[in-house]
Design a protein around this motif. Structure first.
Motif, short mmCIF file in Angstrom:
data_model
loop_
_atom_site.label_atom_id
_atom_site.label_comp_id
_atom_site.label_asym_id
_atom_site.label_seq_id
_atom_site.Cartn_x
_atom_site.Cartn_y
_atom_site.Cartn_z
N ASP A 1 33.14 -3.61 76.98
CA ASP A 1 33.62 -4.82 76.34
C ASP A 1 35.00 -5.15 76.88
OD1 ASP A 1 31.70 -5.79 74.29
OD2 ASP A 1 31.92 -3.76 73.55
N PHE A 2 35.42 -6.41 76.68
CA PHE A 2 36.75 -6.83 77.11
C PHE A 2 37.30 -7.85 76.13
CE2 PHE A 2 34.37 -10.42 78.52
CZ PHE A 2 35.26 -11.47 78.52
N VAL A 3 38.59 -8.03 76.18
CA VAL A 3 39.25 -9.13 75.48
C VAL A 3 40.43 -9.59 76.34
CG1 VAL A 3 40.75 -7.65 74.07
CG2 VAL A 3 40.22 -9.95 73.29
N ILE A 4 40.54 -10.91 76.46
CA ILE A 4 41.68 -11.53 77.13
C ILE A 4 42.32 -12.44 76.10
CG2 ILE A 4 42.44 -13.07 78.98
CD1 ILE A 4 39.85 -12.21 80.49
N THR A 5 43.61 -12.29 75.92
CA THR A 5 44.29 -13.09 74.91
C THR A 5 45.71 -13.40 75.39
OG1 THR A 5 44.81 -13.19 72.54
CG2 THR A 5 45.11 -11.07 73.62
N LYS A 6 46.36 -14.33 74.68
CA LYS A 6 47.78 -14.55 74.98
C LYS A 6 48.50 -13.23 74.84
CE LYS A 6 48.20 -19.37 73.66
NZ LYS A 6 48.79 -20.32 72.73
N ARG A 7 49.52 -13.05 75.62
CA ARG A 7 50.24 -11.78 75.64
C ARG A 7 50.64 -11.37 74.22
NH1 ARG A 7 54.86 -9.58 79.63
NH2 ARG A 7 54.51 -7.44 79.02
N ILE A 8 50.33 -10.12 73.89
CA ILE A 8 50.62 -9.63 72.55
C ILE A 8 51.56 -8.43 72.62
CG2 ILE A 8 48.45 -10.43 71.55
CD1 ILE A 8 47.39 -7.61 71.85
N LYS A 9 52.22 -8.20 71.53
CA LYS A 9 53.17 -7.09 71.46
C LYS A 9 52.58 -5.88 70.77
CE LYS A 9 57.04 -10.20 71.64
NZ LYS A 9 57.90 -11.06 70.93
N ASN A 10 51.64 -6.10 69.85
CA ASN A 10 51.08 -5.00 69.08
C ASN A 10 49.74 -4.56 69.67
OD1 ASN A 10 50.19 -3.17 67.24
ND2 ASN A 10 50.10 -4.58 65.51
N TYR A 11 49.80 -3.61 70.60
CA TYR A 11 48.58 -3.09 71.23
C TYR A 11 47.74 -2.29 70.25
CZ TYR A 11 50.80 -4.04 75.73
OH TYR A 11 51.39 -4.63 76.80
N GLN A 12 48.36 -1.70 69.26
CA GLN A 12 47.64 -0.80 68.36
C GLN A 12 46.48 -1.50 67.67
OE1 GLN A 12 48.28 2.51 68.43
NE2 GLN A 12 46.32 2.58 67.37
#
Length: 190
Positions: free
Chosen positions: A3-14
């Motif tokens: 699976d994958f996800v592409i999103t606007k840059r995020i700060k909370n990887y957790q």
């Protein structure tokens, strides 16, 4: 499956890691890439020969197990060969040689994601039936994923009451809609 996800840059990887782990029901080894504006997270394909491939410019992710009609597929059953040989072949045929004919060159269930690291652009190619659906958040946020629960977890959408009624009356939700507001499937063969 991968699976994958592409999103606007995020700060909370957790949150992303927790979501993948919840979807799979176990700890998932995620790979990631950060560009100036986008974040890409993905798990590796389980099919031999179709692990991700990264060049200087692209990250190519194959979901599913396509049959490559333009070459020998012996790499699928030969575990001693390069684990992303099929993915590299797709990259070389389409990006390097500009010879890919999607209608004739690839068969079976697949979605292929081409992430251009320098241009921050995404190309997604899926099979004629969209056997492996890809979902897109269709509001001001930008999120595309192969798993609807990953998008929903990132963006916390509400249930779409019209789609719920559609499901209760017809036992199916009309394409391209989903059970969540603002999350739709991308079109097959696109």
């Amino acid at each position: 499956m991968s699976d994958f996800v592409i999103t606007k840059r995020i700060k909370n990887y957790q949150n992303i890691y927790d979501t993948f782990n919840r979807v799979y029901g176990e700890k998932v080894d995620l790979k990631s890439f950060e560009s100036k504006n986008l974040s890409l997270f993905y798990s590796e394909n389980i099919y031999n020969g179709f692990k991700s491939f990264e060049s200087e410019t692209f990250i190519i992710i194959v979901l599913g197990g396509p049959v490559l009609r333009f070459r020998d597929n012996s790499f699928i059953s030969n575990s001693t060969r390069d684990c992303n040989e099929g993915t590299k072949s797709i990259y070389e045929r389409w990006i390097i040689n500009n010879e890919m004919n999607w209608e004739f060159d690839i068969d079976g269930p697949y979605s292929i994601i081409f992430f251009d690291k320098k241009l921050e652009s995404i190309k997604i190619v899926n099979d004629l039936l969209s056997t492996i659906p890809i979902y897109q958040k269709s509001d001001k946020s930008f999120t595309i994923s192969s798993h609807i629960n990953i998008i929903q977890s990132i963006n916390s959408d509400f249930i779409d009451e019209v789609s719920l009624a559609d499901y209760l009356l017809n036992n199916v939700i009309t394409f391209p809609f989903t059970i969540f507001k603002n999350i739709k499937q991308i079109y097959p063969s696109s």
